[in-house]
Design a protein around this motif. Structure first.
Motif, short mmCIF file in Angstrom:
data_model
loop_
_atom_site.label_atom_id
_atom_site.label_comp_id
_atom_site.label_asym_id
_atom_site.label_seq_id
_atom_site.Cartn_x
_atom_site.Cartn_y
_atom_site.Cartn_z
N ALA A 145 0.83 -1.21 0.00
CA ALA A 145 0.00 0.00 0.00
C ALA A 145 0.86 1.25 0.00
O ALA A 145 1.87 1.33 0.71
CB ALA A 145 -0.93 -0.02 1.21
N LYS A 146 0.44 2.25 -0.78
CA LYS A 146 1.18 3.50 -0.90
C LYS A 146 0.25 4.69 -0.70
O LYS A 146 -0.96 4.60 -0.94
CB LYS A 146 1.86 3.60 -2.27
CG LYS A 146 2.85 2.49 -2.56
CD LYS A 146 3.54 2.68 -3.90
CE LYS A 146 2.60 2.46 -5.08
NZ LYS A 146 2.19 1.05 -5.22
N ALA A 147 0.83 5.81 -0.30
CA ALA A 147 0.06 7.04 -0.09
C ALA A 147 -0.74 7.38 -1.33
O ALA A 147 -0.26 7.25 -2.46
CB ALA A 147 1.00 8.18 0.28
N GLY A 148 -1.98 7.80 -1.11
CA GLY A 148 -2.85 8.21 -2.20
C GLY A 148 -3.70 7.09 -2.78
O GLY A 148 -4.62 7.35 -3.55
N GLU A 149 -3.41 5.85 -2.43
CA GLU A 149 -4.18 4.72 -2.96
C GLU A 149 -5.45 4.50 -2.15
O GLU A 149 -5.56 4.92 -0.99
CB GLU A 149 -3.33 3.46 -2.97
CG GLU A 149 -2.17 3.51 -3.96
CD GLU A 149 -1.48 2.16 -4.12
OE1 GLU A 149 -1.11 1.83 -5.26
OE2 GLU A 149 -1.30 1.45 -3.10
N VAL A 160 -7.69 -7.79 13.33
CA VAL A 160 -6.74 -7.50 12.26
C VAL A 160 -7.20 -6.31 11.43
O VAL A 160 -6.43 -5.38 11.16
CB VAL A 160 -6.55 -8.74 11.36
CG1 VAL A 160 -5.66 -8.40 10.16
CG2 VAL A 160 -5.92 -9.88 12.15
N GLY A 161 -8.47 -6.33 11.04
CA GLY A 161 -8.97 -5.28 10.15
C GLY A 161 -8.90 -3.90 10.74
O GLY A 161 -8.58 -2.92 10.04
N SER A 162 -9.20 -3.77 12.04
CA SER A 162 -9.19 -2.44 12.65
C SER A 162 -7.78 -1.85 12.67
O SER A 162 -7.61 -0.63 12.49
CB SER A 162 -9.75 -2.50 14.08
OG SER A 162 -8.98 -3.36 14.90
N VAL A 163 -6.78 -2.69 12.85
CA VAL A 163 -5.39 -2.21 12.82
C VAL A 163 -4.95 -1.96 11.38
O VAL A 163 -4.30 -0.94 11.09
CB VAL A 163 -4.45 -3.21 13.51
CG1 VAL A 163 -2.99 -2.74 13.42
CG2 VAL A 163 -4.84 -3.39 14.97
N ALA A 164 -5.33 -2.84 10.46
CA ALA A 164 -4.93 -2.66 9.06
C ALA A 164 -5.45 -1.33 8.51
O ALA A 164 -4.73 -0.62 7.80
CB ALA A 164 -5.45 -3.82 8.21
N GLY A 165 -6.69 -0.99 8.84
CA GLY A 165 -7.23 0.28 8.36
C GLY A 165 -6.49 1.48 8.91
O GLY A 165 -6.24 2.46 8.18
N GLN A 166 -6.12 1.41 10.17
CA GLN A 166 -5.40 2.53 10.78
C GLN A 166 -3.96 2.63 10.25
O GLN A 166 -3.42 3.73 10.09
CB GLN A 166 -5.41 2.39 12.30
CG GLN A 166 -6.81 2.57 12.88
CD GLN A 166 -6.83 2.39 14.38
OE1 GLN A 166 -6.58 3.34 15.15
NE2 GLN A 166 -7.12 1.18 14.83
N ILE A 167 -3.35 1.49 9.93
CA ILE A 167 -2.04 1.52 9.28
C ILE A 167 -2.16 2.18 7.92
O ILE A 167 -1.32 3.03 7.54
CB ILE A 167 -1.47 0.09 9.14
CG1 ILE A 167 -1.10 -0.49 10.50
CG2 ILE A 167 -0.24 0.09 8.22
CD1 ILE A 167 -0.68 -1.95 10.46
N LYS A 169 -4.26 4.40 6.95
CA LYS A 169 -4.38 5.85 7.14
C LYS A 169 -3.02 6.47 7.49
O LYS A 169 -2.68 7.56 7.01
CB LYS A 169 -5.39 6.15 8.24
CG LYS A 169 -6.85 5.94 7.85
CD LYS A 169 -7.27 6.83 6.68
CE LYS A 169 -7.22 8.31 7.03
NZ LYS A 169 -7.63 9.15 5.86
N ALA A 170 -2.25 5.78 8.33
CA ALA A 170 -0.92 6.30 8.70
C ALA A 170 -0.01 6.39 7.47
O ALA A 170 0.88 7.25 7.42
CB ALA A 170 -0.28 5.39 9.76
N LEU A 171 -0.25 5.54 6.48
CA LEU A 171 0.55 5.56 5.25
C LEU A 171 0.06 6.60 4.26
O LEU A 171 0.68 6.82 3.22
CB LEU A 171 0.51 4.18 4.58
CG LEU A 171 1.15 3.02 5.35
CD1 LEU A 171 0.92 1.71 4.61
CD2 LEU A 171 2.64 3.26 5.56
N LYS A 300 -1.74 7.29 16.13
CA LYS A 300 -2.19 6.92 14.80
C LYS A 300 -2.89 5.57 14.78
O LYS A 300 -3.65 5.27 13.84
CB LYS A 300 -1.02 6.93 13.81
CG LYS A 300 -0.44 8.32 13.59
CD LYS A 300 0.69 8.31 12.57
CE LYS A 300 1.20 9.73 12.32
NZ LYS A 300 2.29 9.74 11.30
N ILE A 301 -2.61 4.75 15.78
CA ILE A 301 -3.34 3.50 15.97
C ILE A 301 -3.95 3.54 17.36
O ILE A 301 -3.23 3.75 18.35
CB ILE A 301 -2.44 2.26 15.83
CG1 ILE A 301 -1.95 2.10 14.39
CG2 ILE A 301 -3.17 0.99 16.27
CD1 ILE A 301 -1.02 0.92 14.18
#
Length: 337
Positions: A145-149, A160-167, A169-171, A300-301
């Motif tokens: 995953a990259k910024a802007g995607e 897992v999903g709740s952390v993945a989404g916040q990661i 956003k951090a990216l 951020k998380i």
């Protein structure tokens, strides 16, 4: 005084569907004497994970099934009650594969010290544990995953999903969560910072997903499979990456459902769909935990934990997990920390 160990064992294999509580039995036996190199751990918390359902079946998987008569497999956090292992001392807080029981005799080499001052202990089973590491390596290494995607996360209110989404956003990604029910969707946006959240149970979910991702989906972090995966396949951006982390919609199915019906869109979009197992990243756990801890410290998380008290409540708690009644990490508290 003899110390008794209360254990939850698999009495028989479950039928398809939610496991009947009768598949479990509780036994008590004296704690075994320690040999050189071993430690006795009082179990404080056990991690409850959707993958546990797959461990109950006799078929082929990425780990051997739990044997009938064996203590149910589970990672956990505990306190060292006695030790004959070098570098392991009484009172240490440690993590390991303890199982659903009140005590575990473990080789000292299989214990990991837990930084109890870093975060509350249950978070070391969630955002700083296997759940967080799965989100981290799945999204960054596999999903790239990259910024802007645009990133879509299913089971987005889970561990897992709740952390993945916040990661994501951090990216710097745009993040759309998919969850079951209005309350979970509200929490994803208002508390965890997702850009949008969609209820997969609602009518018109497919149209809502397309509207939420007008330029297509660049990364899909899949925890559920089934109909949600099919809907995503209809909305892929060119070069999209699908990360297969789990398929919880299938774990308790009473019959085998059809495979993806839109898989040819992978060809059209020049996309990929890749499965991964977190245990393949063991040599990089420290890297992942360090970054996750930094994001938590920065706010951020924001980890979420759902705790059920009491080892004898395991049969009820595991079915609550399979039914999606938790938000964030589901933890069984076995003893007072």
């Amino acid at each position: 005084m003899v110390t008794l160990n209360l254990q939850c064992r698999l009495a028989r294999r479950p039928a398809p569907g939610l496991p009947d509580p009768s598949i479990w039995s509780f036994t008590e036996e004296p704690v075994a004497d320690l040999s050189d190199g071993e430690a006795l751990v009082e179990v404080l918390y056990c991690s409850l994970d959707p993958a546990m359902r797959t461990w109950l079946n006799a078929g082929r998987s990425y780990v051997p099934p739990v044997g009938v008569g064996e203590v149910m497999r589970a990672t956990g956090i505990g306190r060292v009650a006695a030790s004959k292992a070098a570098d392991v001392s009484e009172g240490d807080i440690v993590g390991g594969l303890f199982g659903i029981q009140t005590y575990a005799v473990m080789p000292g080499a299989q214990l990991q010290r837990i930084g109890a001052a870093q975060a509350p202990l249950p978070i070391h089973l969630g955002a700083l544990g296997i759940s967080g590491l799965t989100a981290y390596f799945g999204l960054i290494d596999v999903g790239k995953a990259k910024a802007g995607e645009t990133v879509v996360i299913s089971a987005a209110a889970g561990s897992v999903g709740s952390v993945a989404g916040q990661i994501a956003k951090a990216l710097g990604c745009r993040v759309v969560g998919v969850a079951g029910g209005e309350e979970k969707c509200r929490l994803l946006v208002e508390e965890l910072g997702f850009d949008e959240a969609l209820d997969y149970r609602s009518e018109g979910f497919g149209a809502a997903l397309k509207a939420a991702c007008p330029e297509g989906i660049d990364v899909y972090f899949d925890n559920v499979g089934g109909a949600v995966l099919n809907a995503v396949l209809r909305n892929l951006a060119r070069g999209a990456r699908i990360v297969i982390s789990g398929a919880v919609s299938q774990y308790n199915a009473t019959e085998v459902g059809p495979g993806p019906t839109n898989y040819m869109n992978l060809l059209v979009a020049r996309a990929s769909m890749t499965g991964f197992v977190i245990f393949d990243y063991q040599d990089r756990y420290a890297e992942g935990r360090a970054q996750l801890a930094d994001w938590i410290a920065q706010g951020k998380i924001r980890p979420r934990t759902h705790i059920v008290q009491g080892l004898r409540n395991f049969p009820i708690a595991i079915n609550q997990l399979f039914a999606g009644e938790n938000i964030g990490k589901f933890v069984l508290q076995v003893a007072e920390a």
